[in-house]
Write an enzyme that holds these catalytic residues in place. Structure first.
Site, mmCIF file in Angstrom:
data_model
loop_
_atom_site.group_PDB
_atom_site.id
_atom_site.type_symbol
_atom_site.label_atom_id
_atom_site.label_comp_id
_atom_site.label_asym_id
_atom_site.label_seq_id
_atom_site.Cartn_x
_atom_site.Cartn_y
_atom_site.Cartn_z
ATOM 1 C CB SER A 86 -0.894 -0.011 1.246
ATOM 2 O OG SER A 86 -1.504 1.240 1.430
ATOM 3 C CE1 TYR A 125 -3.012 -0.140 5.473
ATOM 4 C CE2 TYR A 125 -3.432 -2.491 5.783
ATOM 5 C CZ TYR A 125 -3.237 -1.386 4.949
ATOM 6 O OH TYR A 125 -3.280 -1.569 3.588
ATOM 7 C CE LYS A 127 -1.146 -4.464 3.546
ATOM 8 N NZ LYS A 127 -1.371 -5.793 2.952
HETATM 9 C C1 WQD Z 1 -9.770 8.911 1.420
HETATM 10 C C2 WQD Z 1 -10.009 10.379 1.715
HETATM 11 C C3 WQD Z 1 -10.335 10.873 4.041
HETATM 12 C C4 WQD Z 1 -14.104 8.750 4.485
HETATM 13 C C5 WQD Z 1 -6.946 3.907 3.244
HETATM 14 C C6 WQD Z 1 -5.740 3.145 3.701
HETATM 15 C C7 WQD Z 1 -5.026 2.596 2.494
HETATM 16 C C8 WQD Z 1 -5.980 1.771 1.700
HETATM 17 C C9 WQD Z 1 -7.143 2.640 1.232
HETATM 18 C C10 WQD Z 1 -5.965 -0.521 2.373
HETATM 19 C C11 WQD Z 1 -9.270 10.833 2.961
HETATM 20 C C12 WQD Z 1 -11.585 11.183 3.232
HETATM 21 C C13 WQD Z 1 -12.937 9.274 3.965
HETATM 22 C C14 WQD Z 1 -15.136 9.622 4.905
HETATM 23 C C15 WQD Z 1 -13.802 11.496 4.245
HETATM 24 N N1 WQD Z 1 -6.480 0.696 2.478
HETATM 25 N N2 WQD Z 1 -12.803 10.613 3.840
HETATM 26 N N3 WQD Z 1 -14.952 10.966 4.770
HETATM 27 O O1 WQD Z 1 -7.352 6.771 4.129
HETATM 28 O O2 WQD Z 1 -6.606 7.380 1.762
HETATM 29 O O3 WQD Z 1 -6.510 5.011 2.498
HETATM 30 O O4 WQD Z 1 -7.775 3.111 2.436
HETATM 31 O O5 WQD Z 1 -5.125 -0.926 1.616
HETATM 32 O O6 WQD Z 1 -3.948 1.821 2.951
HETATM 33 O O7 WQD Z 1 -4.873 4.025 4.365
HETATM 34 O O8 WQD Z 1 -8.713 6.061 2.104
HETATM 35 O O9 WQD Z 1 -11.105 6.199 1.527
HETATM 36 O O10 WQD Z 1 -10.419 6.154 3.979
HETATM 37 O O11 WQD Z 1 -10.009 8.188 2.635
HETATM 38 O O12 WQD Z 1 -13.660 12.729 4.136
HETATM 39 O O13 WQD Z 1 -16.219 9.204 5.397
HETATM 40 O O14 WQD Z 1 -11.383 10.575 1.981
HETATM 41 O O15 WQD Z 1 -10.101 11.913 4.993
HETATM 42 O O16 WQD Z 1 -8.838 12.158 2.737
HETATM 43 P P1 WQD Z 1 -7.257 6.421 2.688
HETATM 44 P P2 WQD Z 1 -10.127 6.590 2.588
#
Ligand code: WQD
Length: 339
Positions: free
Chosen positions: A125, A150, A154
């Site tokens: 990741s 997490y 990785k």
């Molecule tokens: C994306 C953006 C949030 C939800 C994670 C893991 C990564 C991979 C993918 C496993 C961020 C914003 C989110 C919400 C929001 N997982 N957000 N409201 O955190 O980039 O990555 O998931 O492999 O390893 O770290 O993905 O979709 O959670 O967030 O504003 O209800 O959307 O702040 O900026 P992230 P995400």
């Protein structure tokens, strides 16, 4: 050629099984169903016409892993997805993550290293980069101190694989995903988050269906185009195809090193508000959202430098952000209307 796909009933795993079958690989799936359902097998078969062999098995049980490889001695490669992946959960329950993401990797590699020639593709990741200084992020970007257990699993996983490839017959490719989204265009398989979605796009599509009242946007005071975080949202089918290409690279002995690393993304960053706008465009409906304080552990920006994967793997994403979101929306509507 028989390939083991661990976590093969999961979101990225199931889409990769489809692409493996499309390329003529024989697939056997191990999944403990902790974050997936056996129903996914029907979705895979509906797309490819072939139902993969499935064994419900917990990779934390070393004896079960050993027994599996005795019964499937003709497995020549593994694509390893099975792992816990919720950043927030890992902070509160680190040992669950170290046991489930590290022990299982060790048991798999112990079996593979006994083979004369084994191929290993590891689901890593972009989280290993933490908040990278320079955008877009290349594979040469230094791995930062993990921001969660997490992310640490990785990083540790990558280090274990690097050590093992040096002294065994295993050849490996680490695939560092950015943000996988979307669903197979057939809407036969897709993302099935258990409980309240942690990730942005499934939360958006559930809000669009009225399952959630409002989307909370975690902060709009970041130094970005509109103050919201920027990510590289890659269609899960594009991501799945990259796994098959990487496996074929090892099978055909085209790899230049026993261990190679590739970032898998579109190369384009999109802000949270831009994702919301894309959803509103493809769905034709307004999305209710509210700005709330930042989420702990979020990085400001992360999007991929895709030059290495584009040139060496001869792979490039095909889907746009809107196409990916449209596929997620189509899947959400199908899943909800069928319940
Ligand atoms: C994306 C953006 C949030 C939800 C994670 C893991 C990564 C991979 C993918 C496993 C961020 C914003 C989110 C919400 C929001 N997982 N957000 N409201 O955190 O980039 O990555 O998931 O492999 O390893 O770290 O993905 O979709 O959670 O967030 O504003 O209800 O959307 O702040 O900026 P992230 P995400």
């Amino acid at each position: 050629m028989k390939i083991l796909v661990t976590g093969g009933l999961g979101f990225i795993g199931s889409h990769t099984v489809v692409e493996l079958q499309n390329e003529g690989f024989e697939v056997v799936i191990i999944d403990n169903l902790s974050n997936s359902s056996e129903e996914v097998l029907k979705g895979i078969a509906a797309i490819t016409g072939k139902t993969p062999v499935f064994e419900k098995l917990d990779l934390r049980e070393k004896a079960s892993v050993q027994d599996f490889f005795k019964r499937h001695s003709d497995v020549s490669g593994v694509i390893h997805f099975a792992a816990s992946k919720a950043v927030g959960e890992s902070v509160g329950n680190p040992l669950l993550y170290y046991e489930n993401n590290i022990n299982t990797l060790v048991y798999l590699l112990q079996e593979l290293q006994q083979k004369p020639d084994a191929h290993f593709i590891f689901s890593s990741s972009c989280t290993v980069y933490g908040q990278a200084e320079v955008m877009p992020i290349a594979e040469t970007t230094p791995v930062q101190t993990a921001m969660s257990p997490y992310g640490n699993t990785k990083q540790i996983g990558e280090e274990i694989i690097a050590d093992v490839t040096k002294v065994s017959s295993i050849n490996a490719i680490l695939l560092r995903y950015f943000n996988p989204i979307g669903s197979h265009p057939s809407a036969e398989i897709g993302e099935l988050p258990m409980g309240v979605p942690q990730n942005l796009v499934p939360f958006i599509t559930q809000t669009g269906m009225g399952l959630r009242a409002v989307l909370s946007v975690y902060g709009n005071d970041y130094p970005t185009v509109d103050g919201t975080c920027v990510r590289d949202y890659i269609h899960v089918v594009d991501l799945a195809k990259a796994h098959v290409i990487a496996l074929q690279r090892l099978v055909n002995k085209k790899n230049s090193d026993k261990l190679e690393t590739f970032n898998l993304g579109t190369g384009t960053g999109s802000s949270v508000l831009e994702v919301i706008q894309a959803f509103e465009k493809v769905s034709g409906q307004k999305l209710p959202y509210t700005i709330v304080p930042r989420r702990e552990g979020d990085v400001t920006s992360a999007y991929a430098n895709t030059d290495k994967a584009n040139t060496i793997l001869d792979w490039k994403t095909q889907s746009t952000l809107e196409e990916a979101i449209a596929s997620a929306w189509k899947w959400e509507q199908k899943v909800r209307n069928s319940r």
